[in-house]
Motif scaffolding. Structure first.
Motif, short mmCIF file in Angstrom:
data_model
loop_
_atom_site.label_atom_id
_atom_site.label_comp_id
_atom_site.label_asym_id
_atom_site.label_seq_id
_atom_site.Cartn_x
_atom_site.Cartn_y
_atom_site.Cartn_z
N PHE A 180 0.85 -1.26 0.04
CA PHE A 180 0.13 -0.05 0.04
C PHE A 180 0.86 1.24 -0.04
N GLY A 181 2.09 1.14 -0.08
CA GLY A 181 2.94 2.34 -0.01
C GLY A 181 4.31 2.13 0.52
N SER A 182 5.30 2.87 0.16
CA SER A 182 6.77 2.61 0.47
C SER A 182 7.11 4.14 0.54
N GLY A 183 8.62 4.29 1.11
CA GLY A 183 9.19 5.68 1.16
C GLY A 183 8.38 6.73 1.94
N LEU A 184 7.64 6.30 3.12
CA LEU A 184 6.49 7.07 3.77
C LEU A 184 7.27 7.77 4.71
N GLY A 185 6.75 9.15 5.20
CA GLY A 185 7.37 9.81 5.71
C GLY A 185 7.20 9.81 7.30
N LEU A 186 7.91 10.43 8.35
CA LEU A 186 7.91 10.03 9.64
C LEU A 186 7.25 11.21 10.39
N SER A 187 7.31 12.42 9.89
CA SER A 187 6.72 13.61 10.61
C SER A 187 5.05 13.59 10.75
N GLY A 188 4.51 14.29 11.84
CA GLY A 188 3.16 14.36 11.98
C GLY A 188 2.54 15.02 10.67
N GLY A 189 1.51 14.48 10.38
CA GLY A 189 1.08 15.01 9.09
C GLY A 189 1.31 14.23 7.78
N SER A 190 2.17 13.50 7.77
CA SER A 190 2.74 12.65 6.42
C SER A 190 1.54 11.51 6.32
N TRP A 191 1.48 11.26 5.10
CA TRP A 191 0.40 10.54 4.63
C TRP A 191 0.73 9.18 3.71
N VAL A 192 -0.21 8.38 3.62
CA VAL A 192 0.04 7.18 2.57
C VAL A 192 -1.67 7.13 1.80
N ARG A 193 -1.41 6.99 0.69
CA ARG A 193 -2.78 6.74 -0.11
C ARG A 193 -2.33 5.69 -0.95
N GLY A 194 -2.80 4.35 -0.50
CA GLY A 194 -2.60 3.22 -1.16
C GLY A 194 -3.56 2.74 -1.91
N LEU A 195 -3.51 2.87 -3.18
CA LEU A 195 -4.80 2.81 -4.00
C LEU A 195 -4.25 1.27 -4.78
N LEU A 196 -4.90 0.18 -4.69
CA LEU A 196 -4.22 -0.65 -5.53
C LEU A 196 -5.09 -0.79 -6.91
N SER A 197 -4.07 -1.18 -8.00
CA SER A 197 -4.66 -1.35 -9.22
C SER A 197 -5.48 -2.12 -9.56
N ALA A 198 -5.76 -3.25 -8.83
CA ALA A 198 -6.74 -4.08 -8.88
C ALA A 198 -7.43 -4.47 -7.55
N PRO A 199 -8.94 -4.34 -7.18
CA PRO A 199 -9.14 -4.72 -5.94
C PRO A 199 -8.72 -6.18 -5.69
N MET A 200 -8.40 -6.39 -4.17
CA MET A 200 -7.78 -7.47 -3.70
C MET A 200 -8.87 -8.08 -2.73
N THR A 201 -9.22 -9.45 -2.89
CA THR A 201 -10.12 -9.83 -2.03
C THR A 201 -9.52 -10.73 -0.84
N TYR A 202 -9.91 -10.50 0.30
CA TYR A 202 -9.14 -11.29 1.44
C TYR A 202 -10.16 -12.08 2.10
N TYR A 203 -10.16 -13.47 2.07
CA TYR A 203 -11.05 -14.32 2.60
C TYR A 203 -11.09 -14.76 3.98
N ALA A 204 -9.92 -14.32 4.59
CA ALA A 204 -9.73 -14.55 6.24
C ALA A 204 -9.33 -12.96 6.58
N PRO A 205 -9.58 -12.74 7.79
CA PRO A 205 -9.23 -11.56 8.66
C PRO A 205 -7.69 -11.35 8.36
N GLU A 206 -7.29 -10.14 8.16
CA GLU A 206 -5.83 -9.82 7.85
C GLU A 206 -5.32 -8.43 8.44
N VAL A 207 -4.12 -8.49 8.92
CA VAL A 207 -3.55 -7.38 9.55
C VAL A 207 -2.88 -6.38 8.57
N LEU A 208 -2.49 -5.25 9.04
CA LEU A 208 -1.60 -4.56 8.19
C LEU A 208 -0.04 -4.49 8.71
N GLN A 209 0.77 -4.30 7.97
CA GLN A 209 2.44 -4.39 8.44
C GLN A 209 3.06 -3.21 8.02
#
Length: 236
Positions: A180-209
């Protein structure tokens, strides 16, 4: 006929005295029901302080002044409550869930954008969490992606600066670093917008890493939001 068919607004009767009482009651209902905003659809105990115009969907098992009004909409008025029964197809914004919802005839369905005759539907949902970054090279959230969810993307914002020896970070899932994104910032207000090129289906609960780049995490907080589609089954 003493009330209107859809909103249950009281009608002034011929030769009625105190007509203003009936008219004012109808205006109060209109003020609550038009562009309907529900403060909650899960709160079972009425608030101690009744705010005029505040609306709640009364859930099963509600008590005190809401007792016996399961499924109704409670509208605050003059220190008490006026109750209206919603109809299938009504739409509302639910404040404590941060979601739009459609009434299916018995329940409010959050995020629903389509609804079949037997209540099958497509829902657009967002799950949001404030993640306290763990110490080390990797930080895992709880299970924020539900089962059978078609994820469109993940967005996030650093709400307290990420600290440590790292120079940046990436966001993904176990086995898919930086999905969902790399090279992301450390300071307050830094953001990530990880838009997938194709939607991905998760058939079991999943965490973010979260993976640290060039060092380790020491702390910080990131607000993460998973945006996904969900299919609702038809009723029996």
């Amino acid at each position: 006929m003493s009330n209107t068919a859809r909103l249950g607004l009281p009608l002034v009767q011929a030769a009625q005295a105190q007509k203003h009482v009936t008219v004012n009651e109808a205006l109060v209902r209109l003020d609550g029901l038009v562009n309907l905003v529900l403060q909650s659809e899960s709160q079972t105990i009425p608030p101690t302080l009744v705010v005029d115009g505040a609306c709640f969907a009364v859930p099963l098992g509600a008590v005190n002044a809401w007792g016996g009004y399961d499924g109704a909409i409670a509208i605050g008025t003059n220190g008490g409550w006026d109750f209206v029964q919603p109809m299938r197809g009504w739409r509302a914004f639910i404040v404590d869930r941060g979601a739009n919802a459609v009434f299916d005839g018995s329940d409010w369905r959050e995020g629903t954008v389509t609804l079949s005759a037997n209540n099958a539907g497509l829902a657009l949902r967002t799950v949001e969490t404030d993640h306290a970054v763990a110490v080390g090279p990797v930080s895992l959230t709880g299970y924020v992606i539900p089962s059978n969810a078609m994820v469109v993307g993940v967005t996030g914002r650093v709400i307290s600066p990420i600290t440590g020896t790292l120079t940046g970070w990436s966001l993904g899932n176990p086995g898919a670093v930086g999905r969902f994104g790399s090279g992301l910032g450390l300071s307050g207000g830094s953001w990530v917008r990880g838009l997938l090129s194709a939607p991905m289906t998760y058939y079991a609960p999943e965490v973010l890493q979260l993976d640290a780049t060039g060092g380790d995490f020491a702390g910080g907080t990131v607000r993460l939001a998973v945006h996904f589609l969900e299919l609702g089954l038809p009723d029996l």
